[in-house]
Design a protein around this motif. Sequence first.
Motif, PDB file in Angstrom:
ATOM      1  N   PRO A   1       0.717  -1.157  -0.289  1.00 41.18           N
ATOM      2  CA  PRO A   1       0.067   0.008  -0.204  1.00 41.18           C
ATOM      3  C   PRO A   1       0.708   1.195  -0.129  1.00 41.18           C
ATOM      4  N   GLU A   2       0.148   2.361  -0.342  1.00 38.96           N
ATOM      5  CA  GLU A   2       0.755   3.734  -0.292  1.00 38.96           C
ATOM      6  C   GLU A   2       2.186   3.939  -0.778  1.00 38.96           C
ATOM      7  N   LEU A   3       1.995   3.347  -2.175  1.00 38.00           N
ATOM      8  CA  LEU A   3       3.443   3.354  -2.976  1.00 38.00           C
ATOM      9  C   LEU A   3       4.066   5.006  -3.303  1.00 38.00           C
TER      10      LEU A   3
ATOM     11  N   LEU B   1      -1.196  -3.413  -5.738  1.00 40.14           N
ATOM     12  CA  LEU B   1      -0.499  -2.165  -5.242  1.00 40.14           C
ATOM     13  C   LEU B   1      -1.443  -0.718  -5.175  1.00 40.14           C
ATOM     14  N   THR B   2      -1.245  -0.022  -4.172  1.00 42.22           N
ATOM     15  CA  THR B   2      -1.947   1.100  -4.090  1.00 42.22           C
ATOM     16  C   THR B   2      -1.268   2.492  -4.160  1.00 42.22           C
ATOM     17  N   ALA B   3      -1.634   3.713  -4.725  1.00 45.17           N
ATOM     18  CA  ALA B   3      -0.946   4.971  -4.736  1.00 45.17           C
ATOM     19  C   ALA B   3      -2.272   6.088  -4.691  1.00 45.17           C
ATOM     20  N   ASP B   4      -1.793   7.084  -4.545  1.00 38.79           N
ATOM     21  CA  ASP B   4      -2.777   8.154  -4.762  1.00 38.79           C
ATOM     22  C   ASP B   4      -2.965   8.548  -6.186  1.00 38.79           C
ATOM     23  N   SER B   5      -2.099   8.258  -7.024  1.00 39.84           N
ATOM     24  CA  SER B   5      -2.453   8.398  -8.379  1.00 39.84           C
ATOM     25  C   SER B   5      -1.596   7.346  -9.293  1.00 39.84           C
ATOM     26  N   LYS B   6      -1.922   7.347 -10.549  1.00 40.02           N
ATOM     27  CA  LYS B   6      -1.420   6.518 -11.444  1.00 40.02           C
ATOM     28  C   LYS B   6       0.201   6.895 -11.725  1.00 40.02           C
ATOM     29  N   GLU B   7       0.285   8.178 -11.565  1.00 40.11           N
ATOM     30  CA  GLU B   7       1.700   8.588 -11.641  1.00 40.11           C
ATOM     31  C   GLU B   7       2.683   7.917 -10.746  1.00 40.11           C
ATOM     32  N   ALA B   8       2.206   7.327  -9.921  1.00 41.42           N
ATOM     33  CA  ALA B   8       3.354   6.733  -9.009  1.00 41.42           C
ATOM     34  C   ALA B   8       3.835   5.324  -9.347  1.00 41.42           C
ATOM     35  N   PHE B   9       3.118   4.767 -10.532  1.00 44.35           N
ATOM     36  CA  PHE B   9       3.729   3.848 -11.181  1.00 44.35           C
ATOM     37  C   PHE B   9       4.569   3.635 -12.406  1.00 44.35           C
ATOM     38  N   LEU B  10       5.378   2.758 -12.716  1.00 46.13           N
ATOM     39  CA  LEU B  10       6.233   2.712 -14.024  1.00 46.13           C
ATOM     40  C   LEU B  10       5.236   2.196 -14.893  1.00 46.13           C
ATOM     41  N   GLN B  11       5.330   2.817 -15.972  1.00 46.12           N
ATOM     42  CA  GLN B  11       4.649   2.426 -17.281  1.00 46.12           C
ATOM     43  C   GLN B  11       4.418   0.788 -17.565  1.00 46.12           C
ATOM     44  N   THR B  12       5.754   0.233 -17.216  1.00 44.23           N
ATOM     45  CA  THR B  12       5.686  -1.277 -17.360  1.00 44.23           C
ATOM     46  C   THR B  12       4.821  -1.986 -16.360  1.00 44.23           C
ATOM     47  N   ILE B  13       4.580  -1.421 -15.148  1.00 45.34           N
ATOM     48  CA  ILE B  13       3.764  -2.017 -14.015  1.00 45.34           C
ATOM     49  C   ILE B  13       2.126  -1.677 -14.577  1.00 45.34           C
ATOM     50  N   LEU B  14       2.084  -0.380 -14.997  1.00 46.31           N
ATOM     51  CA  LEU B  14       0.599  -0.079 -15.242  1.00 46.31           C
ATOM     52  C   LEU B  14      -0.075  -0.950 -16.496  1.00 46.31           C
ATOM     53  N   SER B  15       0.895  -1.036 -17.464  1.00 49.52           N
ATOM     54  CA  SER B  15       0.479  -1.665 -18.676  1.00 49.52           C
ATOM     55  C   SER B  15      -0.069  -3.504 -18.501  1.00 49.52           C
ATOM     56  N   ARG B  16       0.489  -3.911 -17.164  1.00 45.96           N
ATOM     57  CA  ARG B  16       0.136  -5.272 -16.940  1.00 45.96           C
ATOM     58  C   ARG B  16      -0.933  -5.466 -15.920  1.00 45.96           C
ATOM     59  N   ALA B  17      -1.049  -4.453 -15.266  1.00 47.27           N
ATOM     60  CA  ALA B  17      -2.174  -4.504 -14.183  1.00 47.27           C
ATOM     61  C   ALA B  17      -3.548  -4.007 -14.503  1.00 47.27           C
ATOM     62  N   ILE B  18      -4.548  -4.292 -13.807  1.00 50.49           N
ATOM     63  CA  ILE B  18      -6.038  -3.934 -13.883  1.00 50.49           C
ATOM     64  C   ILE B  18      -5.997  -2.573 -12.796  1.00 50.49           C
ATOM     65  N   ALA B  19      -6.181  -1.636 -13.455  1.00 48.47           N
ATOM     66  CA  ALA B  19      -6.327  -0.246 -12.599  1.00 48.47           C
ATOM     67  C   ALA B  19      -7.700  -0.146 -12.035  1.00 48.47           C
ATOM     68  N   LEU B  20      -7.883  -0.009 -10.708  1.00 48.64           N
ATOM     69  CA  LEU B  20      -9.031   0.489 -10.269  1.00 48.64           C
ATOM     70  C   LEU B  20      -8.976   1.670  -9.459  1.00 48.64           C
ATOM     71  N   SER B  21      -9.936   2.712  -9.365  1.00 54.66           N
ATOM     72  CA  SER B  21      -9.805   3.757  -8.285  1.00 54.66           C
ATOM     73  C   SER B  21     -11.138   3.527  -7.424  1.00 54.66           C
ATOM     74  N   VAL B  22     -10.574   4.102  -6.203  1.00 57.20           N
ATOM     75  CA  VAL B  22     -11.748   4.133  -5.098  1.00 57.20           C
ATOM     76  C   VAL B  22     -12.255   5.499  -5.346  1.00 57.20           C
ATOM     77  N   VAL B  23     -13.484   5.728  -4.963  1.00 56.74           N
ATOM     78  CA  VAL B  23     -14.258   7.099  -4.982  1.00 56.74           C
ATOM     79  C   VAL B  23     -14.704   7.328  -3.826  1.00 56.74           C
ATOM     80  N   PRO B  24     -14.714   8.739  -3.516  1.00 55.63           N
ATOM     81  CA  PRO B  24     -15.363   9.068  -2.199  1.00 55.63           C
ATOM     82  C   PRO B  24     -16.724   8.592  -1.747  1.00 55.63           C
ATOM     83  N   CYS B  25     -17.004   8.254  -0.568  1.00 56.92           N
ATOM     84  CA  CYS B  25     -18.503   8.190  -0.524  1.00 56.92           C
ATOM     85  C   CYS B  25     -19.137   9.572  -0.357  1.00 56.92           C
TER      86      CYS B  25
END
Length: 322
Positions: free
Chosen positions: A111-113, A142-166
């Motif tokens: 978490p919190e990468l 893996l979790t982070a505040d935004s996709k910018e925290a991730f390398l492109q190589t990781i992003l391209s191989r993962a399913i990306a989900l985002s939590v939305v505020p209640c």
Amino acid sequence: MLTGNEHIKRLTEATITKGREPHSIIITGERGQGRRTAAKYIAASMLCEKNNGRPCGVCKSCRMIRDGIHPDFMTAQPNENGNYPVEQIREIVSNAVVAPNEGRVKVYLIPELERSIITGEQVQNILLKLIEEPPDHVVMILTADSKEAFLQTILSRAIALSVVPCTKEECISYLGTLGKYEYDEIAGACDALGGNIGSCIEYLEKQSIFFAVQNARAISAALVSGDEYELLRVLNETDSKKGQLRETLRLLSEILRDGAVASYGGVLTSCSNKNARALSQRYGSGRCSKLYRCVSEHMTKLDRNCSKTLVINSLCAGLSVI
Ligand SMILES: [Zn+2]
């Protein structure tokens, strides 16, 4: 246990019931909005003995995950500055090949990468091999505040989900079910922090968050009135603890961000809509954006372990010239 975020529940259920669970998942969202809870929800869904796409909440596996003792759900631990020791990540990679203890899969959560500023890139490079060719039984979240925290190589191989505020209502209703707080306290927390359940709980439980909200409001008020002395006074008052200053600056940056969008009719979500509107009127959108960037840069300085006094003085000087 995961409030709102139906899109995550639906996707999890669909992939599990079709037997097509992803091996790598990225969850983004602001701190306190439930990234870790969403990860736990996904892990519980995958490890639940009923295996019908949702955690039943009562089987042994669901209970062990709730209590944080499931041997097949592991969460990496950063050091006190938020950085993950690379040895720990190497150990995860070498352990991952070993079959699960009890469940069908082994779920690893990092978490919190975004806080792992020094080792974040290295951590992802170490994980890359595992993410490229995962054993059938491995799920990496893996979790982070935004996709910018991730390398492109990781992003391209993962399913990306985002939590939305209640919504505020969902948040108030959830906090009410905990049976620990008075309605007025809950309303005060939600007023300051909106539908961010994690932050609201911190506000109710930890004095430091409560004071960070008060400080962020006071600093933004000093910016509205252009009172440099008051600005420096409140910044200096943010306690000797770095965490509280960091949290104050984060909340302040949200007020400034809202100040920048207020004139366009953007949705305001910070802890002081009143000050955000006043800032917008006094400084206009462009200068609010500059103030926001100035505060963000100083948050990064704190994350990079600069001295608190230097950061406060430099921030005060920076804000005064905008
Ligand atoms: Zn279960």
